[in-house]
Write a protein that holds these residues in place. Sequence first.
Motif, PDB file in Angstrom:
ATOM      1  N   ARG A 141       0.957  -1.209   0.017  1.00 49.48           N
ATOM      2  CA  ARG A 141       0.067  -0.052   0.120  1.00 49.48           C
ATOM      3  C   ARG A 141       0.899   1.392   0.014  1.00 49.48           C
ATOM      4  NH1 ARG A 141      -2.726   1.216   5.575  1.00 49.48           N
ATOM      5  NH2 ARG A 141      -0.448   1.561   5.805  1.00 49.48           N
ATOM      6  N   LYS A 274      -2.244   2.240  13.991  1.00 49.90           N
ATOM      7  CA  LYS A 274      -3.363   2.370  12.901  1.00 49.90           C
ATOM      8  C   LYS A 274      -3.340   1.035  12.260  1.00 49.90           C
ATOM      9  CE  LYS A 274      -3.279   5.685   9.600  1.00 49.90           C
ATOM     10  NZ  LYS A 274      -2.358   5.893   8.696  1.00 49.90           N
ATOM     11  N   ASP A 275      -2.003   0.563  11.668  1.00 52.19           N
ATOM     12  CA  ASP A 275      -2.039  -0.528  10.537  1.00 52.19           C
ATOM     13  C   ASP A 275      -2.535  -1.849  11.374  1.00 52.19           C
ATOM     14  OD1 ASP A 275      -1.409   0.769   8.602  1.00 52.19           O
ATOM     15  OD2 ASP A 275       0.624   0.685   8.759  1.00 52.19           O
ATOM     16  N   PHE A 278      -6.222  -1.280  11.223  1.00 52.06           N
ATOM     17  CA  PHE A 278      -6.401  -1.852   9.535  1.00 52.06           C
ATOM     18  C   PHE A 278      -6.674  -3.352   9.493  1.00 52.06           C
ATOM     19  CE2 PHE A 278      -5.607  -2.574   5.319  1.00 52.06           C
ATOM     20  CZ  PHE A 278      -6.549  -1.772   4.527  1.00 52.06           C
TER      21      PHE A 278
END
Length: 325
Positions: A141, A274-275, A278
């Motif tokens: 990403r 955050k990941d 996710f």
Amino acid sequence: MKAIVYTKYGSPDVLHLKEVAKPAPKDNEVLVKIYAAAVTPGDLIIMKGALVTRFFSGLLEPKHKIPGKEMAGQVEAVGVNVTQFKPGDEVFGDLYVCGLGAFAEYVCIPETAIALKPANISFEEAAAVAESAIVALQGLRDHGKIQPGQKVLINGASGGVGSFAVQIAKTFGAVVTAVCSTRNLAMATSIGADHVIDYTQEDFTQNGQHYDLILAANGYHSISDYKRALSLNGIYVMTGGSGSQLVQVMLQGPWISMTGSKKMSNMGLKPNKKDLIFMKGLLEAGKVKPVIDRRYPLREVPSALRYLDEGHAQGKVVINVAQNN
Ligand SMILES: NC(=O)c1ccc[n+]([C@@H]2O[C@H](COP(=O)([O-])OP(=O)(O)OC[C@H]3O[C@@H](n4cnc5c(N)ncnc54)[C@H](OP(=O)(O)O)[C@@H]3O)[C@@H](O)[C@H]2O)c1
């Protein structure tokens, strides 16, 4: 508590199961009872004392006596400034930038380094995600700028990083080609690869096919081989592989990227909450499922690392910490 401890760099023989003091959380920390951990090639690099890691891990001897990065467990206590977690919460995280220590029954970590564990997967599966899936995610990403419909090739698709990369690339709508050996072809297909290439039979850099994004998780090809296999505006991201591959991409990648339309670089993992969140979403939606190869109890961390060091794990190798009790 029981922990795997080492005081000098070397082979897995330097690791020993010992009784050590149970840690107590500082004001901003969470005390986690670890149920599962997972081993990574990075654990091997740190344990062996590779020069490049000694600035972080201790110049002459290991600074962090308990190794291990990927872990999942349950919050047992929290410091007074902790706001995001409470005792009983099930969590997972990567201890890479917060002192290691996953190969133990307990660890104290800042609340910023962990996230709530996906509810639908086991502690072993959650531990397996904590770093390897994040590497795959950031490679595809952030560095690879993956787009729906792109032709994406994952080299080393059957290992810890690669088995996540195949699945994550599919969630972005890519058409995925997985490169692995004969025995892993069925596994690669089962986790969603649209095409598989057996590297023992075919060299994907020589077959005339071109890819918009190549993620190199394992194996060796020269940078010119990878460049040839890229489409006109293609991106090559190296997450892992051989040392000479790394040197090539560090020396030649910036020049190739500056002077042509193809972009080639290596990447460094940036662990972040955050990941983790996710990935939690993808796991809870059933879009990604960790592939677990072998399970070892805590006392057998050295055997787990020896097995990983052979370089042919099928997915992740996990440590069942609770089983040790
Ligand atoms: N950049 C970063 O920040 C970062 C972070 C984490 C990891 N890494 C690196 O990422 C790399 C991959 O990690 P990992 O956890 O996926 O390792 P791993 O699980 O040990 O990889 C094993 C897999 O590699 C495959 N493989 C071996 N030789 C191959 C070849 N010639 N072609 C294609 N596949 C081959 C094996 O499949 P077969 O048995 O079929 O050969 C096996 O399934 C490592 O070098 C690690 O250090 C980098």
